[in-house]
Write a protein that holds these residues in place. Sequence first.
Motif, short mmCIF file in Angstrom:
data_model
loop_
_atom_site.label_atom_id
_atom_site.label_comp_id
_atom_site.label_asym_id
_atom_site.label_seq_id
_atom_site.Cartn_x
_atom_site.Cartn_y
_atom_site.Cartn_z
N LYS A 29 12.49 12.15 35.43
CA LYS A 29 13.65 11.34 35.77
C LYS A 29 14.89 11.91 35.08
O LYS A 29 14.78 12.62 34.07
N LYS A 31 18.85 11.10 33.25
CA LYS A 31 19.23 10.21 32.15
C LYS A 31 19.56 8.80 32.62
O LYS A 31 19.62 7.87 31.81
N LEU A 33 17.55 7.34 34.60
CA LEU A 33 16.19 6.87 34.88
C LEU A 33 15.91 6.79 36.39
O LEU A 33 15.17 5.94 36.86
N TYR A 35 14.32 8.88 39.60
CA TYR A 35 13.30 9.91 39.80
C TYR A 35 13.89 11.17 40.40
O TYR A 35 14.59 11.13 41.42
N ASP A 58 14.56 4.33 41.60
CA ASP A 58 14.22 3.96 40.22
C ASP A 58 13.01 3.03 40.23
O ASP A 58 12.48 2.69 41.29
N ASP A 59 12.60 2.59 39.05
CA ASP A 59 11.37 1.79 38.94
C ASP A 59 11.50 0.41 39.57
O ASP A 59 10.49 -0.19 39.96
N ARG A 72 11.23 1.47 31.52
CA ARG A 72 12.58 1.96 31.24
C ARG A 72 12.93 1.86 29.75
O ARG A 72 13.65 2.70 29.21
N ASP A 75 11.43 4.87 28.28
CA ASP A 75 12.21 6.05 28.70
C ASP A 75 13.47 6.19 27.85
O ASP A 75 13.81 7.29 27.38
N LYS A 76 14.19 5.09 27.67
CA LYS A 76 15.45 5.13 26.93
C LYS A 76 15.23 5.55 25.48
O LYS A 76 16.01 6.32 24.92
N LYS A 106 5.27 10.60 27.23
CA LYS A 106 6.63 10.91 27.70
C LYS A 106 7.32 11.81 26.70
O LYS A 106 7.21 11.60 25.48
N GLY A 118 16.99 14.15 30.65
CA GLY A 118 16.17 13.09 31.21
C GLY A 118 14.83 12.98 30.50
O GLY A 118 14.74 13.19 29.29
#
Length: 300
Positions: A29, A31, A33, A35, A58-59, A72, A75-76, A106, A118
Amino acid sequence: MDKTEQEIIKSQILLQRVINLLPIRVFWKDKNLVYLGCNNLFAKDAGKEKPDDLIGKDDFSMVWKEQAELYRADDKKVIESGKEKLDFEEPQTTPNGDTIWLKTSKVPLIDMQGNNIGILGMYEDITERKRMEDLLKKQREEQQIILDSVPAWIFYKDKENKFIRINSAFANVMNMPKEQLENKSAFDIYPKEQADAFWKDDKEVMLSGKPKVNIIESMNSPQGMLWVQTDKIPYRDAQGNIIGIIGFTINITERKKIEEILLEKNAELERFNKIAVGRELKMVELKNKIKELEEKLQSK
């Protein structure tokens, strides 16, 4: 299109093919988030025909939108910290509405210039493993309930003389939590001489592969010295290999006290009988003497 561009395209196609051959799900992904790509297995989990169908989404637009905030948030953290997050478990909703379990990793997605652009993620479906773990956990809990319902002291020991499982009755007599006793050696909780005796019996059972029953011995405990009767049997794994011993112990301290009282009373009775017999013999002797004297008196 020049030769360089063609080589780049070929390289991208080859990379996608390699990623598609991996037995795990792979995705990346930006930045924001969103894909940028994935492999075939990931697209299938998302209910898509091909990886291109996910690009730009996105999700929140996926079948796992219920877990979108969870994903998310991870991810962040990875993007903001620049640090990987590896081998953690999380749920995922499938296209048919079921929930499966993932083991996910991740890492920051870094471009050729070293910029964090990302996130790159990968996961494997561990649903079946989780199901088996949950089943084994439930079985173990049920077995522990049964063990804890037995008034006898029950314990499992491995070949290194460590307690690997005990019941509540055993923990109570040792005045220690089960968790504190498990993984301890008998030498950690008993005096050496006593631990040596226990270990001698354990080794005999493990080496012979035969039970040893009706072992009557004294035992130190927080309640003081106790008398116990123990049966020990080989502890075998699913393949029949001996991996330790299982012990069943009952407290016979009260029985021993009663036996000692009975022995004392029997000894006392025996002494009394001897005294009584002696007195009886003296009475007979005295009667005979009196009779003899009477006969002599009559003859004169």
